[in-house]
Enzyme design. Sequence first.
Site, short mmCIF file in Angstrom:
data_model
loop_
_atom_site.label_atom_id
_atom_site.label_comp_id
_atom_site.label_asym_id
_atom_site.label_seq_id
_atom_site.Cartn_x
_atom_site.Cartn_y
_atom_site.Cartn_z
N ASP A 54 0.82 -1.21 0.00
CA ASP A 54 0.00 0.00 0.00
C ASP A 54 0.85 1.27 0.00
OD1 ASP A 54 -2.42 1.33 -0.03
OD2 ASP A 54 -2.56 1.44 2.15
N HIS A 62 2.30 3.54 -9.06
CA HIS A 62 2.07 2.13 -9.43
C HIS A 62 3.21 1.61 -10.29
CE1 HIS A 62 -1.77 2.44 -7.57
NE2 HIS A 62 -2.35 3.15 -8.52
N LEU A 90 10.30 -20.57 -4.90
CA LEU A 90 9.24 -19.76 -4.26
C LEU A 90 7.91 -19.85 -5.01
CD1 LEU A 90 8.47 -17.40 -2.22
CD2 LEU A 90 9.08 -15.86 -4.09
C1 IPE Z 1 -5.41 -2.63 -0.11
O1 IPE Z 1 -5.07 -1.30 -0.31
C2 IPE Z 1 -5.49 -3.33 -1.42
C3 IPE Z 1 -4.21 -3.55 -2.11
C4 IPE Z 1 -3.03 -3.25 -1.64
C5 IPE Z 1 -4.31 -4.19 -3.39
P1 IPE Z 1 -6.18 -0.16 -0.41
O2 IPE Z 1 -5.46 1.11 -0.61
O3 IPE Z 1 -7.20 -0.52 -1.41
O4 IPE Z 1 -6.83 -0.22 1.05
P2 IPE Z 1 -7.75 0.81 1.82
O5 IPE Z 1 -8.87 1.15 0.91
O6 IPE Z 1 -6.92 1.99 2.15
O7 IPE Z 1 -8.17 0.08 3.05
C1 IPE Z 2 -1.60 0.27 -3.38
O1 IPE Z 2 -1.36 1.64 -3.38
C2 IPE Z 2 -1.88 -0.29 -4.75
C3 IPE Z 2 -3.27 -0.70 -4.98
C4 IPE Z 2 -4.23 -0.68 -4.09
C5 IPE Z 2 -3.59 -1.18 -6.30
P1 IPE Z 2 -2.54 2.68 -3.40
O2 IPE Z 2 -2.92 2.95 -4.81
O3 IPE Z 2 -3.65 2.22 -2.53
O4 IPE Z 2 -1.86 3.96 -2.79
P2 IPE Z 2 -2.45 4.93 -1.67
O5 IPE Z 2 -2.81 4.06 -0.50
O6 IPE Z 2 -3.64 5.60 -2.26
O7 IPE Z 2 -1.34 5.86 -1.36
MG MG Z 3 -4.04 2.44 -0.53
#
Ligand code: IPE
Ligand code: IPE
Ligand code: MG
Length: 250
Positions: free
Chosen positions: A19, A36, A130
């Site tokens: 995240d 990303h 792995l």
């Molecule tokens: C969790 O991250 C999902 C992934 C890392 C794929 P999110 O960014 O979607 O989670 P929330 O919405 O902050 O809980």
């Molecule tokens: C995690 O990073 C990747 C996915 C959920 C696909 P985020 O896109 O949720 O990044 P933040 O949490 O908004 O910074």
């Molecule tokens: Mg996120």
Amino acid sequence: MKELIDTGNLPKHIAVIMDGNGRWAQNQGAARIFGHRNAIQAVREVTEGCAELGVSFLTLYAFSTENWARPEFEVRALMELLVQSIRNELPTMLKNNVRLDTIGDINSLPGRCQRQLAEAIEETKHNTGLNLILALGYSGKWDIVQATKKLAEEVQKGVLAPGEINEELMAASLSTKDRPEVDLMLRTGGDHRISNFLLWQLAYAELYFYEDLFWPDFRREHLYEAIMAYQNRERRFGKTGEQIKANSAK
Ligand code: IPE
Ligand code: IPE
Ligand code: MG
């Protein structure tokens, strides 16, 4: 730091909520997609780090059921990035003896993604190192519901009695069947939540949260840091500390 890890006491299964990509990019005035794109290097680091140490299973939360609700252009960019990275990383996975698989509602992904994934899964299926599992279109609640449906169908067909349903059968009906429960779950980005990731499988996992680290900055050292913290914890599984110590002294 790697030398300090006890390779006799590695977590068998590590799961990661990757995240913070969006915030990482926005902090430098860039678009979320830039984050990303820079997440790929972190995926390489955690995968190679686990492969080198001898961890058996690594499950990465790459796209949740709830992520479908993001702006359409972001979803599209993520799917495109998925296809590209699977294609680009395939030779490295083959070289590192990594076996790829997925969990989640794969049919919900665009056809191109499904085909690219199927190809990589097929090409890596004889690898013995792995096990890398990508959670895509995944949510813990979805998994429990699909497992329940499978069991209900068997009951309806008359091959299973409701009284025979137990934890083992439930575990074998989940998308993670044949894989051990999670020993260690990591989350970058500073939030302390599960976000509908593996629910059943995290029942006794040790949780490790990085407070000031967004996923694109994740490197092997961060993996080592978490494994060392894991190795310093006492996993009691409901028992007393005395029982655990007596057992490990044997
Ligand atoms: C969790 O991250 C999902 C992934 C890392 C794929 P999110 O960014 O979607 O989670 P929330 O919405 O902050 O809980
Ligand atoms: C995690 O990073 C990747 C996915 C959920 C696909 P985020 O896109 O949720 O990044 P933040 O949490 O908004 O910074
Ligand atoms: Mg996120």
